[in-house]
Design a protein around this motif. Structure first.
Motif, PDB file in Angstrom:
ATOM      1  N   THR A 130     -11.425  20.427  50.552  1.00 29.30           N
ATOM      2  CA  THR A 130     -10.973  21.511  51.795  1.00 29.30           C
ATOM      3  C   THR A 130     -12.509  20.757  52.865  1.00 29.30           C
ATOM      4  OG1 THR A 130     -11.970  23.536  50.043  1.00 29.30           O
ATOM      5  CG2 THR A 130     -12.163  23.532  52.695  1.00 29.30           C
ATOM      6  N   LEU A 131     -12.835  19.840  52.913  1.00 23.52           N
ATOM      7  CA  LEU A 131     -13.743  18.990  53.839  1.00 23.52           C
ATOM      8  C   LEU A 131     -12.306  17.838  53.930  1.00 23.52           C
ATOM      9  CD1 LEU A 131     -17.731  18.825  52.298  1.00 23.52           C
ATOM     10  CD2 LEU A 131     -16.807  20.025  53.744  1.00 23.52           C
ATOM     11  N   ASP A 132     -11.701  17.213  53.381  1.00 25.29           N
ATOM     12  CA  ASP A 132     -10.768  16.069  53.413  1.00 25.29           C
ATOM     13  C   ASP A 132      -9.662  17.327  54.848  1.00 25.29           C
ATOM     14  OD1 ASP A 132      -9.364  13.889  53.524  1.00 25.29           O
ATOM     15  OD2 ASP A 132      -8.481  13.822  51.636  1.00 25.29           O
ATOM     16  N   ASN A 133      -9.372  18.223  54.393  1.00 25.30           N
ATOM     17  CA  ASN A 133      -7.794  18.277  55.398  1.00 25.30           C
ATOM     18  C   ASN A 133      -8.865  19.377  56.588  1.00 25.30           C
ATOM     19  OD1 ASN A 133      -6.129  18.544  53.128  1.00 25.30           O
ATOM     20  ND2 ASN A 133      -6.111  20.566  52.584  1.00 25.30           N
ATOM     21  N   HIS A 134     -10.142  20.451  56.197  1.00 29.42           N
ATOM     22  CA  HIS A 134     -10.738  20.743  57.283  1.00 29.42           C
ATOM     23  C   HIS A 134     -12.114  19.673  58.176  1.00 29.42           C
ATOM     24  CE1 HIS A 134      -8.173  23.656  55.382  1.00 29.42           C
ATOM     25  NE2 HIS A 134      -8.246  24.271  56.563  1.00 29.42           N
ATOM     26  N   LEU A 186     -13.811  10.589  46.371  1.00 32.58           N
ATOM     27  CA  LEU A 186     -13.053  10.038  47.671  1.00 32.58           C
ATOM     28  C   LEU A 186     -11.708  10.859  48.242  1.00 32.58           C
ATOM     29  CD1 LEU A 186     -12.720   7.594  49.898  1.00 32.58           C
ATOM     30  CD2 LEU A 186     -10.389   6.856  48.054  1.00 32.58           C
ATOM     31  N   LEU A 187     -12.322  11.081  49.544  1.00 36.33           N
ATOM     32  CA  LEU A 187     -11.539  11.937  50.576  1.00 36.33           C
ATOM     33  C   LEU A 187     -10.238  11.118  51.025  1.00 36.33           C
ATOM     34  CD1 LEU A 187     -14.077  14.272  52.391  1.00 36.33           C
ATOM     35  CD2 LEU A 187     -13.192  14.568  50.014  1.00 36.33           C
ATOM     36  N   SER A 188      -9.413  10.724  51.248  1.00 34.86           N
ATOM     37  CA  SER A 188      -8.555  10.639  51.191  1.00 34.86           C
ATOM     38  C   SER A 188      -7.676  10.048  52.671  1.00 34.86           C
ATOM     39  CB  SER A 188      -7.005  10.052  50.705  1.00 34.86           C
ATOM     40  OG  SER A 188      -6.599  10.705  49.145  1.00 34.86           O
ATOM     41  N   LEU A 218     -17.493  12.116  49.104  1.00 37.48           N
ATOM     42  CA  LEU A 218     -18.287  12.809  49.319  1.00 37.48           C
ATOM     43  C   LEU A 218     -19.149  12.948  47.854  1.00 37.48           C
ATOM     44  CD1 LEU A 218     -19.158  15.974  49.795  1.00 37.48           C
ATOM     45  CD2 LEU A 218     -17.364  16.935  48.235  1.00 37.48           C
ATOM     46  N   ASN A 219     -20.638  12.831  47.936  1.00 36.30           N
ATOM     47  CA  ASN A 219     -21.833  12.639  47.183  1.00 36.30           C
ATOM     48  C   ASN A 219     -22.306  14.196  46.813  1.00 36.30           C
ATOM     49  OD1 ASN A 219     -21.064  10.061  46.948  1.00 36.30           O
ATOM     50  ND2 ASN A 219     -22.692   9.657  48.999  1.00 36.30           N
ATOM     51  N   ILE A 220     -22.290  14.317  45.146  1.00 35.65           N
ATOM     52  CA  ILE A 220     -22.896  15.714  44.853  1.00 35.65           C
ATOM     53  C   ILE A 220     -23.944  15.541  44.226  1.00 35.65           C
ATOM     54  CG2 ILE A 220     -23.378  17.936  43.851  1.00 35.65           C
ATOM     55  CD1 ILE A 220     -19.965  18.226  44.572  1.00 35.65           C
ATOM     56  N   THR A 221     -25.271  15.102  44.182  1.00 34.84           N
ATOM     57  CA  THR A 221     -26.043  14.720  43.096  1.00 34.84           C
ATOM     58  C   THR A 221     -26.623  15.776  42.097  1.00 34.84           C
ATOM     59  OG1 THR A 221     -27.915  14.458  45.247  1.00 34.84           O
ATOM     60  CG2 THR A 221     -26.750  12.982  44.411  1.00 34.84           C
ATOM     61  N   THR A 222     -27.196  16.461  41.217  1.00 34.67           N
ATOM     62  CA  THR A 222     -27.730  16.913  39.941  1.00 34.67           C
ATOM     63  C   THR A 222     -28.743  16.298  39.362  1.00 34.67           C
ATOM     64  OG1 THR A 222     -27.552  19.042  39.040  1.00 34.67           O
ATOM     65  CG2 THR A 222     -25.369  16.919  38.734  1.00 34.67           C
TER      66      THR A 222
END
Length: 436
Positions: free
Chosen positions: A56-60, A116-118, A124-128
């Protein structure tokens, strides 16, 4: 042995069933009490969400920063965007990341997911803070398995330990008995798994000791009792050789015949006692009515010198015995009473507490209480019987028959006549209400 096998099977089955059920209930209770979600499932859901969010973030690209800020304010998992150049990795991980477009890293603080957003060239990093315990399910399974087998081993050891002690006692008793300690016996417990074997050992030991004691008694008695008639035979033969008087020869022949009869009677008595000592004589058991049977037996022993009185009971009393050996017992008891009584003999039939008694009382001097256990041994006579005919085998034969036919001999004092009371006890009898 049957008790041992049954108890072993029951212990194994009960142990497996009870331990399996207990561990299963404990595991179910443990998982029910755990309110926290499964970390592995959470991580899988987060990975799937991250994949969709990266697309979603890669396209928008518009308002992506505002979305990330709002997300971070309301969720424990934190999102961040950075350039791929700033995301520094070792060459091997860099090549893997470029190929898979995804990388998961784990540290002591938690887990981080990288996408990786091509299109934008960003990451995009997600930490938990989730921490996955490796093989936790496997460790619990191992723990439950170990608990199960440990419980089985402990319960079986608790069951086997008394058996091992009993076997050790049996082995020690057997060795001691083999070394000559003939008094060695085993205390048989009702709860013992090998109680039958222990009882058989005790019976075997009693049998062997009895045989050895009998052999010693017989050896001493035979050597003693045979010496006298043999010496008389020798003197009689020498006197017969020296005399020429026909009347003396007839007299000496008669004495020799009497001595031979005495020796023959002794040998026959010894053979009878030895045969009874084998204990495996087949019994020809028959049901006989004692009132009529005793009446015939008393008539057969009426010698005209003694008054023999029979006291029967009004009911018909039957016993299941071998008439031959019961007759042998009664013949010895009546002969003993005739030998030592003065004039009166009483035979009575009594039923007390479901036990049938045949009492033979006489008015003689009786048998002392201290001698009662001695006179039932072969070739042992009471102090009042010395000088009388016989070999001291009658009561020994009666006692030996009673041991394996169920007609036990008891010796006491006659309450009315004052002499000896020789009694046979039958624990199994049948009494009918019909009169004789």
């Amino acid at each position: 042995m049957k008790k041992l096998i049954v108890s072993l099977v029951l212990v194994v089955l009960v142990t497996i069933a009870s331990l399996g059920w207990s561990i299963s209930e404990f595991a179910s209770f443990y998982h029910q009490e755990d309110d926290q979600p499964n970390p592995a499932n959470q991580l899988a859901a987060l990975t799937l969400m991250g994949t969709g969010l990266a697309k979603t973030l890669d396209n928008h690209q518009l308002q992506s920063q505002a979305f990330l800020t709002s997300w971070n304010q309301h969720n424990i998992e934190q999102l961040a965007l950075m350039g791929s150049v700033e995301f520094i990795l070792p060459p091997t991980l860099k090549a893997q990341f470029d190929t898979d477009k995804f990388l998961m890293l784990e540290s002591d603080e938690g887990i981080s997911l990288h996408y990786l957003l091509s299109s934008t060239g960003q990451v995009l990093n997600i930490t938990t803070p989730l921490i996955i315990e490796n093989d936790s399910g496997l460790n619990l399974n191992r723990l439950y398995t170990m608990l199960f087998y440990l419980g089985v081993v402990l319960i079986l050891l608790l069951w086997v330990s008394p058996l091992i002690r009993r076997l050790i006692n049996l082995s020690q008793a057997t060795q001691a008995f083999g070394m000559g300690e003939l008094q060695q016996r085993i205390a048989v417990s009702k709860t013992s798994y090998i109680g039958t074997i222990e009882a058989e050992f005790n019976r075997m030991a009693d049998r062997i000791q009895q045989l050895l004691d009998d052999n010693k008694l017989l050896s001493r008695a035979v050597s003693h009792d045979l010496k006298t008639p043999i010496a008389r035979l020798r003197f009689g033969i020498e006197a017969l050789e020296e005399t020429q008087n026909p009347q003396l020869k007839i007299k000496y022949f008669q004495r020799i015949n009497r001595d031979l009869d005495t020796m023959e009677d002794l040998v026959m008595t010894l053979l009878s006692y030895a045969r009874l000592g084998q204990g495996d004589i087949p019994l020809n058991r028959q049901t006989i009515e004692l009132n009529a049977w005793l009446q015939n037996k008393v008539l057969d022993h009426d010698d005209g010198e003694h008054q023999i009185e029979l006291l029967s009971i009004p009911q018909a009393v039957t016993v299941n015995v071998d008439p031959k050996y019961l007759s042998m017992q009664m013949n010895n008891l009546l002969s003993n009473a005739q030998r030592f009584s003065c004039s009166h003999i009483r035979v009575s039939l009594v039923v007390e507490h479901q036990v049938l008694w045949i009492h033979v009382d006489d008015d003689g001097q009786g048998i002392d209480e201290l001698e009662a256990m001695q006179v039932i041994k072969p070739f042992v006579r009471g102090k009042h019987s010395r000088g009388n005919m016989g070999h001291g085998m009658g009561l020994a034969i009666v006692d030996r028959i009673g041991l394996w036919m169920g007609s036990k001999l008891h010796i006491s004092r006659a309450p009315e006549l004052g002499g000896a009371r020789l009694s046979l006890a039958f624990e199994s009898c049948s009494i009918s209400d019909s009169a004789v």
